[in-house]
Design an enzyme around this catalytic site. Sequence first.
Site, PDB file in Angstrom:
ATOM      1  N   CYS A 255      52.002  39.530  89.545  1.00 54.51           N
ATOM      2  CA  CYS A 255      51.203  40.697  89.143  1.00 54.51           C
ATOM      3  C   CYS A 255      49.948  40.325  88.337  1.00 54.51           C
ATOM      4  O   CYS A 255      48.972  41.082  88.315  1.00 54.51           O
ATOM      5  CB  CYS A 255      52.076  41.663  88.361  1.00 54.51           C
ATOM      6  SG  CYS A 255      53.081  40.868  87.106  1.00 54.51           S
TER       7      CYS A 255
ATOM      8  N   HIS B   9      47.914  45.218  83.462  1.00 52.02           N
ATOM      9  CA  HIS B   9      47.631  43.908  82.879  1.00 52.02           C
ATOM     10  C   HIS B   9      46.119  43.771  82.706  1.00 52.02           C
ATOM     11  O   HIS B   9      45.354  43.906  83.672  1.00 52.02           O
ATOM     12  CB  HIS B   9      48.118  42.790  83.799  1.00 52.02           C
ATOM     13  CG  HIS B   9      49.623  42.689  83.922  1.00 52.02           C
ATOM     14  ND1 HIS B   9      50.516  43.431  83.169  1.00 52.02           N
ATOM     15  CD2 HIS B   9      50.378  41.884  84.718  1.00 52.02           C
ATOM     16  CE1 HIS B   9      51.750  43.093  83.499  1.00 52.02           C
ATOM     17  NE2 HIS B   9      51.701  42.168  84.435  1.00 52.02           N
TER      18      HIS B   9
HETATM   19  P1  NAP Z   1      64.329  45.012  87.755  1.00 48.72           P
HETATM   20  O1  NAP Z   1      63.846  46.308  87.245  1.00 48.72           O
HETATM   21  O2  NAP Z   1      65.178  44.164  86.877  1.00 48.72           O
HETATM   22  O3  NAP Z   1      65.122  45.276  89.153  1.00 48.72           O
HETATM   23  C1  NAP Z   1      65.858  44.262  89.806  1.00 48.72           C
HETATM   24  C2  NAP Z   1      66.521  44.785  91.071  1.00 48.72           C
HETATM   25  O4  NAP Z   1      67.321  43.716  91.615  1.00 48.72           O
HETATM   26  C3  NAP Z   1      67.472  45.976  90.861  1.00 48.72           C
HETATM   27  O5  NAP Z   1      67.446  46.822  91.987  1.00 48.72           O
HETATM   28  C4  NAP Z   1      68.846  45.296  90.765  1.00 48.72           C
HETATM   29  O6  NAP Z   1      69.921  46.147  91.167  1.00 48.72           O
HETATM   30  C5  NAP Z   1      68.676  44.180  91.775  1.00 48.72           C
HETATM   31  N1  NAP Z   1      69.630  43.087  91.486  1.00 48.72           N
HETATM   32  C6  NAP Z   1      69.824  42.433  90.311  1.00 48.72           C
HETATM   33  N2  NAP Z   1      70.808  41.512  90.452  1.00 48.72           N
HETATM   34  C7  NAP Z   1      71.223  41.588  91.733  1.00 48.72           C
HETATM   35  C8  NAP Z   1      72.235  40.923  92.497  1.00 48.72           C
HETATM   36  N3  NAP Z   1      73.021  39.967  91.951  1.00 48.72           N
HETATM   37  N4  NAP Z   1      72.417  41.254  93.800  1.00 48.72           N
HETATM   38  C9  NAP Z   1      71.656  42.212  94.375  1.00 48.72           C
HETATM   39  N5  NAP Z   1      70.689  42.910  93.700  1.00 48.72           N
HETATM   40  C10 NAP Z   1      70.475  42.586  92.405  1.00 48.72           C
HETATM   41  O7  NAP Z   1      63.111  44.063  88.184  1.00 48.72           O
HETATM   42  P2  NAP Z   1      61.632  44.477  88.699  1.00 48.72           P
HETATM   43  O8  NAP Z   1      60.684  44.495  87.568  1.00 48.72           O
HETATM   44  O9  NAP Z   1      61.752  45.635  89.604  1.00 48.72           O
HETATM   45  O10 NAP Z   1      61.245  43.175  89.539  1.00 48.72           O
HETATM   46  C11 NAP Z   1      61.808  42.914  90.841  1.00 48.72           C
HETATM   47  C12 NAP Z   1      61.196  41.649  91.425  1.00 48.72           C
HETATM   48  O11 NAP Z   1      59.784  41.838  91.587  1.00 48.72           O
HETATM   49  C13 NAP Z   1      61.380  40.418  90.539  1.00 48.72           C
HETATM   50  O12 NAP Z   1      61.582  39.295  91.351  1.00 48.72           O
HETATM   51  C14 NAP Z   1      60.064  40.339  89.790  1.00 48.72           C
HETATM   52  O13 NAP Z   1      59.759  39.042  89.358  1.00 48.72           O
HETATM   53  C15 NAP Z   1      59.078  40.836  90.841  1.00 48.72           C
HETATM   54  N6  NAP Z   1      57.862  41.454  90.309  1.00 48.72           N
HETATM   55  C16 NAP Z   1      57.885  42.391  89.318  1.00 48.72           C
HETATM   56  C17 NAP Z   1      56.704  42.967  88.858  1.00 48.72           C
HETATM   57  C18 NAP Z   1      56.638  43.992  87.751  1.00 48.72           C
HETATM   58  O14 NAP Z   1      55.517  44.345  87.332  1.00 48.72           O
HETATM   59  N7  NAP Z   1      57.759  44.529  87.271  1.00 48.72           N
HETATM   60  C19 NAP Z   1      55.497  42.583  89.435  1.00 48.72           C
HETATM   61  C20 NAP Z   1      55.496  41.652  90.471  1.00 48.72           C
HETATM   62  C21 NAP Z   1      56.678  41.108  90.896  1.00 48.72           C
HETATM   63  P3  NAP Z   1      70.834  46.952  90.071  1.00 48.72           P
HETATM   64  O15 NAP Z   1      70.007  48.099  89.580  1.00 48.72           O
HETATM   65  O16 NAP Z   1      71.995  47.392  90.910  1.00 48.72           O
HETATM   66  O17 NAP Z   1      71.189  45.978  88.999  1.00 48.72           O
END
Ligand code: NAP
Length: 349
Positions: free
Chosen positions: A148, A241
């Site tokens: 991001c 950001h």
């Molecule tokens: P998040 O809010 O922590 O969400 C994580 C997701 O992954 C949830 O749906 C969770 O499901 C699932 N998950 C966690 N453990 C799992 C497992 N063992 N098996 C299957 N599913 C699992 O994270 P996020 O911020 O959305 O980020 C998601 C991804 O995008 C990450 O790789 C992050 O680095 C990337 N990213 C994030 C951003 C940002 O600005 N937030 C920007 C760019 C990229 P449950 O709800 O069931 O736990």
Amino acid sequence: MKKLEVGILGATGMVGQRFISLLEHHPWFEVKWLAASERSAGKNYGEACNWRVRDPMPKAAAELPVNECKPGKAPQLVFSSLDSKVAGEVEKEFAQAGHVVVSNSSNHRMDADVPLLIPEVNPDHLALARLQRVERKWKGMIVTNPNCTAVGLVMSLAPLERAFGLEKVMMTSMQAVSGAGYPGLPTLDIIGNVIPFIGGEEEKVERETRKLLGRLKDGRVELGNFVVSAHCNRVLVEDGHTESISVALRSAAKVEDLIDAWRKWHARPQELHLPSAPKHPIIVREERDRPQVKFDVGSENGMATVVGRVRPCPVLQFKYTALSHNTVRGAAGAALLNAELMKAEGYLD
Ligand code: NAP
């Protein structure tokens, strides 16, 4: 046109929720299948998800069941916003099983045969996906969008790199808390504070920037021939950001030339009229104190990069500020634009 059915891996997270919201009235895609961890699987989305987006949860999504992250019943196209602890293996399993995985996670971004895409910057890198299929002997494919923080940086650098060449880049970020996922940082760690460390972030920004601005040659990306140094900080902002950037260019330019290059930036998603493409991918603010998160983060539905304060830099040559929405342009919106480019270029037929 009949809409293409899509699935979302990690649908309950911060980025997954953005996917649901951005796809609600999408003209080409329709959400039909959701998956998350064992904690959520077996529940309806409405029950499993702690909805954090300001617009209400779409009714159709609330009633969908949440599945385990197993291929088989999912549609051909799946977006992935899985926790990076599991994304690497799960995305591979889906691609092997014939799914087109359009991912946000960092796991496969630097794989030599995986496109790391910003459709305005390097749409030609998508060709790697066809080689990936042949080399890995699988029917599906993995296509990724950048970190991001890298998105706003590279969107602002691309017109400069094309017009003048790039030699050196210094970037200091002030990154929103939503970038850490949900529930994110404990209040007591971030309130009244700036945290000068985000694990792995500086390395990701430095290497992804050079891949994104690299040239595709003989089926591989030659990394951009410039150096990047990133300082990444977490600040108490919800979304958006902000980046302070200094650059040294390879040919002579004036401040007005940089502004001109940004304003004239003409890119593939705008030519193709992709549904999520911002009309103006880069917006130049003239006020002396913009861009600001408070006023500018929602520009072009969060898909534009907003730049301003361009001026001479006594250490490098020029310095400026850039702002980008981290969960829209830096995550779900970026993947959506990648999928739209893939559809328009015949990768989803
Ligand atoms: P998040 O809010 O922590 O969400 C994580 C997701 O992954 C949830 O749906 C969770 O499901 C699932 N998950 C966690 N453990 C799992 C497992 N063992 N098996 C299957 N599913 C699992 O994270 P996020 O911020 O959305 O980020 C998601 C991804 O995008 C990450 O790789 C992050 O680095 C990337 N990213 C994030 C951003 C940002 O600005 N937030 C920007 C760019 C990229 P449950 O709800 O069931 O736990």
